[in-house]
Scaffold this motif. Sequence first.
Motif, PDB file in Angstrom:
ATOM      1  N   PRO A 177       0.815  -1.223   0.000  1.00  0.00           N
ATOM      2  CA  PRO A 177       0.000   0.000   0.000  1.00  0.00           C
ATOM      3  C   PRO A 177       0.844   1.267   0.000  1.00  0.00           C
ATOM      4  O   PRO A 177       0.796   2.066   0.933  1.00  0.00           O
ATOM      5  CB  PRO A 177      -0.840  -0.137   1.280  1.00  0.00           C
ATOM      6  CG  PRO A 177       0.010  -0.965   2.191  1.00  0.00           C
ATOM      7  CD  PRO A 177       0.821  -1.882   1.319  1.00  0.00           C
TER       8      PRO A 177
ATOM      9  N   ILE B 196      -8.139 -14.850 -12.610  1.00  0.00           N
ATOM     10  CA  ILE B 196      -7.834 -14.725 -11.185  1.00  0.00           C
ATOM     11  C   ILE B 196      -7.891 -16.109 -10.541  1.00  0.00           C
ATOM     12  O   ILE B 196      -8.873 -16.838 -10.686  1.00  0.00           O
ATOM     13  CB  ILE B 196      -8.846 -13.791 -10.488  1.00  0.00           C
ATOM     14  CG1 ILE B 196      -8.792 -12.393 -11.114  1.00  0.00           C
ATOM     15  CG2 ILE B 196      -8.584 -13.732  -8.985  1.00  0.00           C
ATOM     16  CD1 ILE B 196      -9.955 -11.486 -10.711  1.00  0.00           C
TER      17      ILE B 196
ATOM     18  N   VAL C 164      -6.998 -14.483  -4.309  1.00  0.00           N
ATOM     19  CA  VAL C 164      -6.694 -13.161  -3.741  1.00  0.00           C
ATOM     20  C   VAL C 164      -6.715 -13.286  -2.227  1.00  0.00           C
ATOM     21  O   VAL C 164      -7.697 -13.754  -1.651  1.00  0.00           O
ATOM     22  CB  VAL C 164      -7.717 -12.099  -4.198  1.00  0.00           C
ATOM     23  CG1 VAL C 164      -7.445 -10.769  -3.497  1.00  0.00           C
ATOM     24  CG2 VAL C 164      -7.655 -11.920  -5.713  1.00  0.00           C
TER      25      VAL C 164
ATOM     26  N   SER D 167      -5.590 -11.078   1.368  1.00  0.00           N
ATOM     27  CA  SER D 167      -5.122  -9.782   1.836  1.00  0.00           C
ATOM     28  C   SER D 167      -4.826  -9.813   3.322  1.00  0.00           C
ATOM     29  O   SER D 167      -5.425 -10.572   4.075  1.00  0.00           O
ATOM     30  CB  SER D 167      -6.149  -8.700   1.531  1.00  0.00           C
ATOM     31  OG  SER D 167      -5.522  -7.437   1.622  1.00  0.00           O
TER      32      SER D 167
ATOM     33  N   PRO E 222      -3.372  -6.826   6.550  1.00  0.00           N
ATOM     34  CA  PRO E 222      -3.305  -5.367   6.728  1.00  0.00           C
ATOM     35  C   PRO E 222      -2.109  -4.738   6.024  1.00  0.00           C
ATOM     36  O   PRO E 222      -2.055  -3.516   5.855  1.00  0.00           O
ATOM     37  CB  PRO E 222      -3.168  -5.211   8.250  1.00  0.00           C
ATOM     38  CG  PRO E 222      -3.726  -6.471   8.828  1.00  0.00           C
ATOM     39  CD  PRO E 222      -3.374  -7.549   7.842  1.00  0.00           C
TER      40      PRO E 222
ATOM     41  N   ILE F  35     -10.117   0.792  -5.973  1.00  0.00           N
ATOM     42  CA  ILE F  35      -9.624   0.412  -7.295  1.00  0.00           C
ATOM     43  C   ILE F  35     -10.153  -0.980  -7.588  1.00  0.00           C
ATOM     44  O   ILE F  35     -10.080  -1.867  -6.747  1.00  0.00           O
ATOM     45  CB  ILE F  35      -8.082   0.419  -7.308  1.00  0.00           C
ATOM     46  CG1 ILE F  35      -7.576   1.841  -7.027  1.00  0.00           C
ATOM     47  CG2 ILE F  35      -7.547  -0.078  -8.638  1.00  0.00           C
ATOM     48  CD1 ILE F  35      -6.072   1.951  -6.964  1.00  0.00           C
TER      49      ILE F  35
ATOM     50  N   ILE G  45      -9.538  -3.949  -9.978  1.00  0.00           N
ATOM     51  CA  ILE G  45      -8.534  -4.418 -10.939  1.00  0.00           C
ATOM     52  C   ILE G  45      -9.092  -5.555 -11.783  1.00  0.00           C
ATOM     53  O   ILE G  45      -9.367  -6.646 -11.282  1.00  0.00           O
ATOM     54  CB  ILE G  45      -7.261  -4.888 -10.227  1.00  0.00           C
ATOM     55  CG1 ILE G  45      -6.695  -3.771  -9.337  1.00  0.00           C
ATOM     56  CG2 ILE G  45      -6.216  -5.345 -11.249  1.00  0.00           C
ATOM     57  CD1 ILE G  45      -5.420  -4.149  -8.612  1.00  0.00           C
TER      58      ILE G  45
ATOM     59  N   ILE H 160      -4.632  -0.266   3.803  1.00  0.00           N
ATOM     60  CA  ILE H 160      -5.631  -1.156   3.210  1.00  0.00           C
ATOM     61  C   ILE H 160      -6.858  -1.203   4.113  1.00  0.00           C
ATOM     62  O   ILE H 160      -6.754  -1.456   5.305  1.00  0.00           O
ATOM     63  CB  ILE H 160      -5.056  -2.576   3.042  1.00  0.00           C
ATOM     64  CG1 ILE H 160      -3.812  -2.552   2.138  1.00  0.00           C
ATOM     65  CG2 ILE H 160      -6.117  -3.525   2.492  1.00  0.00           C
ATOM     66  CD1 ILE H 160      -2.994  -3.838   2.166  1.00  0.00           C
TER      67      ILE H 160
ATOM     68  N   VAL I  72     -10.352  -5.727   0.995  1.00  0.00           N
ATOM     69  CA  VAL I  72     -10.060  -6.375  -0.284  1.00  0.00           C
ATOM     70  C   VAL I  72     -11.113  -7.447  -0.508  1.00  0.00           C
ATOM     71  O   VAL I  72     -11.327  -8.309   0.341  1.00  0.00           O
ATOM     72  CB  VAL I  72      -8.649  -7.012  -0.286  1.00  0.00           C
ATOM     73  CG1 VAL I  72      -8.421  -7.795  -1.577  1.00  0.00           C
ATOM     74  CG2 VAL I  72      -7.580  -5.938  -0.122  1.00  0.00           C
TER      75      VAL I  72
ATOM     76  N   SER J 184     -12.640 -10.097  -3.612  1.00  0.00           N
ATOM     77  CA  SER J 184     -12.380 -10.578  -4.962  1.00  0.00           C
ATOM     78  C   SER J 184     -13.505 -11.471  -5.453  1.00  0.00           C
ATOM     79  O   SER J 184     -14.182 -12.127  -4.671  1.00  0.00           O
ATOM     80  CB  SER J 184     -11.064 -11.342  -5.002  1.00  0.00           C
ATOM     81  OG  SER J 184     -10.627 -11.457  -6.338  1.00  0.00           O
ATOM     82  N   SER J 185     -13.702 -11.453  -6.727  1.00  0.00           N
ATOM     83  CA  SER J 185     -14.631 -12.360  -7.394  1.00  0.00           C
ATOM     84  C   SER J 185     -13.856 -12.996  -8.542  1.00  0.00           C
ATOM     85  O   SER J 185     -12.710 -12.639  -8.789  1.00  0.00           O
ATOM     86  CB  SER J 185     -15.834 -11.571  -7.919  1.00  0.00           C
ATOM     87  OG  SER J 185     -15.527 -10.997  -9.177  1.00  0.00           O
TER      88      SER J 185
ATOM     89  N   VAL K 232     -12.965  -9.791 -11.006  1.00  0.00           N
ATOM     90  CA  VAL K 232     -12.344  -8.506 -10.658  1.00  0.00           C
ATOM     91  C   VAL K 232     -11.908  -8.550  -9.195  1.00  0.00           C
ATOM     92  O   VAL K 232     -12.464  -9.310  -8.398  1.00  0.00           O
ATOM     93  CB  VAL K 232     -13.364  -7.359 -10.897  1.00  0.00           C
ATOM     94  CG1 VAL K 232     -14.578  -7.522 -10.003  1.00  0.00           C
ATOM     95  CG2 VAL K 232     -12.744  -5.987 -10.725  1.00  0.00           C
ATOM     96  N   THR K 233     -10.913  -7.734  -8.871  1.00  0.00           N
ATOM     97  CA  THR K 233     -10.468  -7.624  -7.478  1.00  0.00           C
ATOM     98  C   THR K 233     -10.690  -6.194  -7.003  1.00  0.00           C
ATOM     99  O   THR K 233     -10.218  -5.250  -7.635  1.00  0.00           O
ATOM    100  CB  THR K 233      -8.974  -7.986  -7.361  1.00  0.00           C
ATOM    101  OG1 THR K 233      -8.787  -9.296  -7.916  1.00  0.00           O
ATOM    102  CG2 THR K 233      -8.528  -7.984  -5.910  1.00  0.00           C
TER     103      THR K 233
ATOM    104  N   LEU L  48     -10.128  -3.323  -4.375  1.00  0.00           N
ATOM    105  CA  LEU L  48      -9.242  -2.853  -3.309  1.00  0.00           C
ATOM    106  C   LEU L  48      -9.757  -1.522  -2.790  1.00  0.00           C
ATOM    107  O   LEU L  48     -10.066  -0.626  -3.574  1.00  0.00           O
ATOM    108  CB  LEU L  48      -7.822  -2.639  -3.841  1.00  0.00           C
ATOM    109  CG  LEU L  48      -7.184  -3.763  -4.663  1.00  0.00           C
ATOM    110  CD1 LEU L  48      -5.781  -3.346  -5.111  1.00  0.00           C
ATOM    111  CD2 LEU L  48      -7.112  -5.042  -3.859  1.00  0.00           C
TER     112      LEU L  48
ATOM    113  N   TYR M 299      -8.888   1.609  -0.009  1.00  0.00           N
ATOM    114  CA  TYR M 299      -7.834   2.177   0.826  1.00  0.00           C
ATOM    115  C   TYR M 299      -8.342   3.427   1.573  1.00  0.00           C
ATOM    116  O   TYR M 299      -9.183   4.165   1.046  1.00  0.00           O
ATOM    117  CB  TYR M 299      -6.635   2.595  -0.032  1.00  0.00           C
ATOM    118  CG  TYR M 299      -5.964   1.437  -0.729  1.00  0.00           C
ATOM    119  CD1 TYR M 299      -4.979   0.700  -0.091  1.00  0.00           C
ATOM    120  CD2 TYR M 299      -6.318   1.076  -2.027  1.00  0.00           C
ATOM    121  CE1 TYR M 299      -4.352  -0.367  -0.726  1.00  0.00           C
ATOM    122  CE2 TYR M 299      -5.695   0.014  -2.678  1.00  0.00           C
ATOM    123  CZ  TYR M 299      -4.713  -0.700  -2.014  1.00  0.00           C
ATOM    124  OH  TYR M 299      -4.103  -1.756  -2.653  1.00  0.00           O
TER     125      TYR M 299
END
Lengths: 206, 206
Positions: free
Chosen positions: A166, A188, A191, A193, A195, B162, B164, B188, B191, B193-194, B197-198, B200, B202
């Motif tokens: 980040p 994909i 994913v 994540s 911190p 965002i 992605i 962060i 987050v 995801s599928s 698309v991901t 994010l 912040y």
Amino acid sequence: MSKVFFDVGTSLDGFIAGPNGGRANPLGDGGIKIHDWMFAQKSFRQTLGMEGGETGNKDNDIIEKIFDRIGANIMGKRMFVEGEANWPEKAPFGVPVYVLTHQKRDPWERKGGTVFYFTDENIYDVLKKAKRDAGEKDVRISGGADTIRQFIDAGLIEEFSIHIAPILLSSGVRLFDGIDRDKLSFRILEVISSPNVTHLKYRVIK
Amino acid sequence: MSKVFFDVGTSLDGFIAGPNGGRANPLGDGGIKIHDWMFAQKSFRQTLGMEGGETGNKDNDIIEKIFDRIGANIMGKRMFVEGEANWPEKAPFGVPVYVLTHQKRDPWERKGGTVFYFTDENIYDVLKKAKRDAGEKDVRISGGADTIRQFIDAGLIEEFSIHIAPILLSSGVRLFDGIDRDKLSFRILEVISSPNVTHLKYRVIK
């Protein structure tokens, strides 16, 4: 089945290193911050022979898994030159590393199982050797960006992971610079994540 | 508390639009692919007055949440010009939109609650008006990249998202081009995801 993959840390704006990198400035200006999350983890510190670090968290587990899957590495000359000046005596690989360079040099063995082989063969032949060394394990295209691009352009990458820190770097070396968008289609895979970082894993679609 | 945020789709290599964009080529060459995941969802199609689309998945829920939080938008002139030529009669906003432009023009009201206001005031004053309109809801800096950069440079962004897409564009308009890395520190927040698309999210650290 053994796979060919790359696995890199980036800033949110897509840089794998800051500007002005080299022997005396590994990862370029500000580039080390891309890897702050790694240096906090025991599994990464161990590969460098460093004490301490966190355990029992996703980031640590991911690093462990990555190092565990690697049977051989391929890297570009500039990455090696930078690393040579900065890796500890126990280089963080523990397996064979093929360095793409025109410089003739005998294999260089380091503590902990790392052996650097210097080769000016084409990437297909180098990959064959790396695969032979890796056996059931995977071959990692370690970097830098230019070496990764060569393997992408040749259609040799099967999976890749990106760990997005980040932070912004604003300048430096971009992971995907100069890559033809038609050379890399992917979906994909995973994913995860924490911190500190976001781990993206993709499978290349042929 | 009302927040100022931006929320954009990008390719994995950080582009929010392909090259050669304009009225006749919205989002530039290949750019529409960044938003494939959105066009598949009912919640997004509804904002454009389009039928069909998927429901009951993370992507659809996220779009719903985003549109629900927006009380006013601010966008750059180029984004407006491109959109004006391509948005349906029911423009996909439903709330006031401030367009940063030196062109004098009366407010332009569209079906579904969208009203475009054209202003050459400085961004601080425009933001005041947008905040007043938004009330408890948030103000979205819609784009393009240059407008987002102006708000980042002024320290006015509080959150950003965002999305992605698993594609490369290789060229076009980069989200973070020309942004001073010291102008944006963040952590962060979330987050998700599928397979498509991901997402994010912040939070900016002052």
